[in-house]
Design a protein around this motif. Structure first.
Motif, PDB file in Angstrom:
ATOM      1  N   VAL A  70      60.172  36.991  56.212  1.00 45.30           N
ATOM      2  CA  VAL A  70      61.070  38.023  55.708  1.00 45.30           C
ATOM      3  C   VAL A  70      60.243  38.909  54.793  1.00 45.30           C
ATOM      4  CG1 VAL A  70      63.140  38.511  54.346  1.00 45.30           C
ATOM      5  CG2 VAL A  70      63.067  36.489  55.815  1.00 45.30           C
ATOM      6  N   VAL A  71      60.294  40.220  55.020  1.00 44.56           N
ATOM      7  CA  VAL A  71      59.540  41.179  54.205  1.00 44.56           C
ATOM      8  C   VAL A  71      60.530  42.005  53.401  1.00 44.56           C
ATOM      9  CG1 VAL A  71      57.890  43.075  54.213  1.00 44.56           C
ATOM     10  CG2 VAL A  71      57.752  41.314  55.978  1.00 44.56           C
ATOM     11  N   TYR A  72      60.410  41.930  52.074  1.00 43.45           N
ATOM     12  CA  TYR A  72      61.219  42.749  51.181  1.00 43.45           C
ATOM     13  C   TYR A  72      60.392  43.984  50.844  1.00 43.45           C
ATOM     14  CZ  TYR A  72      64.150  38.665  50.713  1.00 43.45           C
ATOM     15  OH  TYR A  72      64.981  37.607  50.981  1.00 43.45           O
ATOM     16  N   TRP A  73      60.968  45.174  51.035  1.00 40.12           N
ATOM     17  CA  TRP A  73      60.240  46.428  50.854  1.00 40.12           C
ATOM     18  C   TRP A  73      61.180  47.478  50.277  1.00 40.12           C
ATOM     19  CZ3 TRP A  73      61.234  51.071  53.547  1.00 40.12           C
ATOM     20  CH2 TRP A  73      62.279  50.993  54.465  1.00 40.12           C
ATOM     21  N   ARG A  74      60.612  48.640  49.964  1.00 35.76           N
ATOM     22  CA  ARG A  74      61.412  49.797  49.559  1.00 35.76           C
ATOM     23  C   ARG A  74      60.698  51.058  50.016  1.00 35.76           C
ATOM     24  NH1 ARG A  74      58.763  52.291  45.664  1.00 35.76           N
ATOM     25  NH2 ARG A  74      57.468  51.084  44.273  1.00 35.76           N
ATOM     26  N   PRO A  75      61.437  52.111  50.337  1.00 31.44           N
ATOM     27  CA  PRO A  75      60.820  53.375  50.750  1.00 31.44           C
ATOM     28  C   PRO A  75      59.963  53.957  49.635  1.00 31.44           C
ATOM     29  CG  PRO A  75      63.132  53.342  51.330  1.00 31.44           C
ATOM     30  CD  PRO A  75      62.886  52.138  50.463  1.00 31.44           C
ATOM     31  N   GLY A  76      58.860  54.581  50.019  1.00 31.54           N
ATOM     32  CA  GLY A  76      57.970  55.215  49.057  1.00 31.54           C
ATOM     33  C   GLY A  76      56.904  54.299  48.494  1.00 31.54           C
ATOM     34  N   CYS A  77      56.954  53.033  48.822  1.00 32.36           N
ATOM     35  CA  CYS A  77      55.966  52.074  48.322  1.00 32.36           C
ATOM     36  C   CYS A  77      54.710  52.147  49.190  1.00 32.36           C
ATOM     37  CB  CYS A  77      56.558  50.665  48.348  1.00 32.36           C
ATOM     38  SG  CYS A  77      55.342  49.365  48.116  1.00 32.36           S
ATOM     39  N   THR A  78      53.610  52.537  48.592  1.00 33.79           N
ATOM     40  CA  THR A  78      52.365  52.690  49.369  1.00 33.79           C
ATOM     41  C   THR A  78      51.868  51.353  49.905  1.00 33.79           C
ATOM     42  OG1 THR A  78      51.062  52.589  47.343  1.00 33.79           O
ATOM     43  CG2 THR A  78      51.644  54.760  48.151  1.00 33.79           C
ATOM     44  N   TYR A  79      52.102  50.280  49.183  1.00 34.36           N
ATOM     45  CA  TYR A  79      51.659  48.971  49.663  1.00 34.36           C
ATOM     46  C   TYR A  79      52.514  48.516  50.846  1.00 34.36           C
ATOM     47  CZ  TYR A  79      49.077  49.044  45.342  1.00 34.36           C
ATOM     48  OH  TYR A  79      48.232  49.404  44.328  1.00 34.36           O
ATOM     49  N   CYS A  80      53.792  48.888  50.843  1.00 35.53           N
ATOM     50  CA  CYS A  80      54.661  48.576  51.980  1.00 35.53           C
ATOM     51  C   CYS A  80      54.236  49.369  53.208  1.00 35.53           C
ATOM     52  CB  CYS A  80      56.121  48.889  51.637  1.00 35.53           C
ATOM     53  SG  CYS A  80      56.781  47.910  50.276  1.00 35.53           S
ATOM     54  N   VAL A  81      53.885  50.633  53.010  1.00 35.29           N
ATOM     55  CA  VAL A  81      53.404  51.462  54.109  1.00 35.29           C
ATOM     56  C   VAL A  81      52.107  50.878  54.667  1.00 35.29           C
ATOM     57  CG1 VAL A  81      52.476  53.731  54.707  1.00 35.29           C
ATOM     58  CG2 VAL A  81      54.545  53.561  53.316  1.00 35.29           C
ATOM     59  N   ARG A  82      51.221  50.442  53.788  1.00 37.91           N
ATOM     60  CA  ARG A  82      49.954  49.844  54.234  1.00 37.91           C
ATOM     61  C   ARG A  82      50.219  48.592  55.062  1.00 37.91           C
ATOM     62  NH1 ARG A  82      45.987  45.746  52.130  1.00 37.91           N
ATOM     63  NH2 ARG A  82      47.729  45.021  50.920  1.00 37.91           N
ATOM     64  N   LEU A  83      51.118  47.735  54.585  1.00 39.31           N
ATOM     65  CA  LEU A  83      51.440  46.517  55.326  1.00 39.31           C
ATOM     66  C   LEU A  83      52.042  46.873  56.682  1.00 39.31           C
ATOM     67  CD1 LEU A  83      51.729  43.416  55.454  1.00 39.31           C
ATOM     68  CD2 LEU A  83      53.987  43.706  54.402  1.00 39.31           C
ATOM     69  N   ARG A  84      52.999  47.785  56.699  1.00 38.54           N
ATOM     70  CA  ARG A  84      53.655  48.172  57.954  1.00 38.54           C
ATOM     71  C   ARG A  84      52.641  48.770  58.934  1.00 38.54           C
ATOM     72  NH1 ARG A  84      54.519  49.174  62.274  1.00 38.54           N
ATOM     73  NH2 ARG A  84      56.254  50.238  63.231  1.00 38.54           N
ATOM     74  N   ALA A  85      51.777  49.636  58.452  1.00 39.47           N
ATOM     75  CA  ALA A  85      50.797  50.278  59.325  1.00 39.47           C
ATOM     76  C   ALA A  85      49.786  49.273  59.874  1.00 39.47           C
ATOM     77  CB  ALA A  85      50.082  51.389  58.570  1.00 39.47           C
ATOM     78  N   ARG A  86      49.325  48.368  59.037  1.00 39.22           N
ATOM     79  CA  ARG A  86      48.325  47.386  59.487  1.00 39.22           C
ATOM     80  C   ARG A  86      48.909  46.348  60.432  1.00 39.22           C
ATOM     81  NH1 ARG A  86      44.370  45.967  55.455  1.00 39.22           N
ATOM     82  NH2 ARG A  86      43.605  44.508  57.020  1.00 39.22           N
ATOM     83  N   LEU A  87      50.213  46.107  60.356  1.00 39.18           N
ATOM     84  CA  LEU A  87      50.835  45.143  61.260  1.00 39.18           C
ATOM     85  C   LEU A  87      51.079  45.728  62.646  1.00 39.18           C
ATOM     86  CD1 LEU A  87      53.395  43.440  58.886  1.00 39.18           C
ATOM     87  CD2 LEU A  87      51.310  42.447  59.825  1.00 39.18           C
ATOM     88  N   GLY A  88      51.190  47.040  62.723  1.00 43.92           N
ATOM     89  CA  GLY A  88      51.421  47.678  64.011  1.00 43.92           C
ATOM     90  C   GLY A  88      52.693  47.179  64.668  1.00 43.92           C
ATOM     91  N   ARG A  89      52.594  46.858  65.957  1.00 40.83           N
ATOM     92  CA  ARG A  89      53.774  46.395  66.703  1.00 40.83           C
ATOM     93  C   ARG A  89      54.296  45.053  66.216  1.00 40.83           C
ATOM     94  NH1 ARG A  89      52.181  47.869  72.907  1.00 40.83           N
ATOM     95  NH2 ARG A  89      52.292  50.121  72.640  1.00 40.83           N
ATOM     96  N   ASP A  90      53.437  44.262  65.603  1.00 37.83           N
ATOM     97  CA  ASP A  90      53.871  42.950  65.091  1.00 37.83           C
ATOM     98  C   ASP A  90      54.925  43.076  63.997  1.00 37.83           C
ATOM     99  OD1 ASP A  90      52.270  41.503  66.815  1.00 37.83           O
ATOM    100  OD2 ASP A  90      50.593  41.409  65.401  1.00 37.83           O
ATOM    101  N   ALA A  91      55.004  44.228  63.354  1.00 35.06           N
ATOM    102  CA  ALA A  91      55.982  44.415  62.277  1.00 35.06           C
ATOM    103  C   ALA A  91      57.408  44.228  62.776  1.00 35.06           C
ATOM    104  CB  ALA A  91      55.826  45.798  61.658  1.00 35.06           C
ATOM    105  N   ARG A  92      57.663  44.562  64.004  1.00 31.80           N
ATOM    106  CA  ARG A  92      59.015  44.433  64.568  1.00 31.80           C
ATOM    107  C   ARG A  92      59.420  42.978  64.773  1.00 31.80           C
ATOM    108  NH1 ARG A  92      60.932  49.187  64.457  1.00 31.80           N
ATOM    109  NH2 ARG A  92      59.716  50.948  65.165  1.00 31.80           N
ATOM    110  N   ARG A  93      58.472  42.073  64.708  1.00 33.46           N
ATOM    111  CA  ARG A  93      58.780  40.647  64.885  1.00 33.46           C
ATOM    112  C   ARG A  93      59.227  39.989  63.587  1.00 33.46           C
ATOM    113  NH1 ARG A  93      53.699  38.132  67.188  1.00 33.46           N
ATOM    114  NH2 ARG A  93      55.002  36.278  67.105  1.00 33.46           N
ATOM    115  N   MET A  94      59.165  40.719  62.488  1.00 29.01           N
ATOM    116  CA  MET A  94      59.570  40.184  61.190  1.00 29.01           C
ATOM    117  C   MET A  94      60.953  40.697  60.809  1.00 29.01           C
ATOM    118  SD  MET A  94      56.122  40.342  59.028  1.00 29.01           S
ATOM    119  CE  MET A  94      54.767  40.869  60.002  1.00 29.01           C
ATOM    120  N   HIS A  95      61.503  40.123  59.762  1.00 25.59           N
ATOM    121  CA  HIS A  95      62.809  40.525  59.263  1.00 25.59           C
ATOM    122  C   HIS A  95      62.580  41.341  57.989  1.00 25.59           C
ATOM    123  CE1 HIS A  95      64.281  37.708  62.177  1.00 25.59           C
ATOM    124  NE2 HIS A  95      63.585  36.742  61.607  1.00 25.59           N
ATOM    125  N   TRP A  96      62.963  42.620  58.003  1.00 22.20           N
ATOM    126  CA  TRP A  96      62.712  43.540  56.893  1.00 22.20           C
ATOM    127  C   TRP A  96      63.986  43.761  56.098  1.00 22.20           C
ATOM    128  CZ3 TRP A  96      57.891  45.968  56.064  1.00 22.20           C
ATOM    129  CH2 TRP A  96      56.919  45.641  56.997  1.00 22.20           C
TER     130      TRP A  96
END
Length: 143
Positions: A70-96
């Protein structure tokens, strides 16, 4: 709801202003490049860049059933954007979980981070990890 879109809209408006100034000074190619760069930044900071968020209760239930993080995030967070971008398609396999939309999710993040809403906070097997390395998060998916 407006708070979620404030940064992307600000980036688009700023990009348009900078591009207009470049175009007015006779640099149309620079104007196009800058406008595209600002549009890309706006897109990466918008909620559309992330998978559809769940509420914290539903994310916990799904994670318990399938073992995915489970990934807890918020819009505008640069670290969240970095995590999402680096995960690529795998990000859709997690619960956000968007902590700005879900007070229960925000409370869980504060409980895990000494009262701070530090994101991304990734919960794997009931254990919270604050701003983990994206490679480590990806490795948790193969379990």
């Amino acid at each position: 709801m407006m708070r979620v879109w404030f940064l992307p809209i600000l980036l688009l408006l700023s990009g348009a202003a900078v591009a207009a100034a470049q175009f007015a000074t006779g640099h149309p190619a620079v104007a196009v490049v800058l406008l595209l760069a600002f549009a890309a930044l706006a897109g990466a900071n918008s909620p559309l860049f992330f998978p559809r968020p769940l509420d914290a209760r539903e994310a916990r239930q799904r994670s318990a059933a399938d073992g995915r993080p489970v990934v807890y995030w918020r819009p505008g967070c640069t670290y969240c954007v970095r995590l999402r971008a680096r995960l690529g398609r795998d990000a859709r396999r997690m619960h956000w979980v968007n902590i700005w939309r879900d007070p229960e999710g925000a409370a869980e993040v504060r409980a895990a981070n000494d009262g701070n809403e530090t994101v991304p906070t990734v919960v794997v097997a009931g254990r919270a990890h604050t701003n983990p390395d994206p490679a480590w998060v990806r490795a948790q998916l193969v379990r």
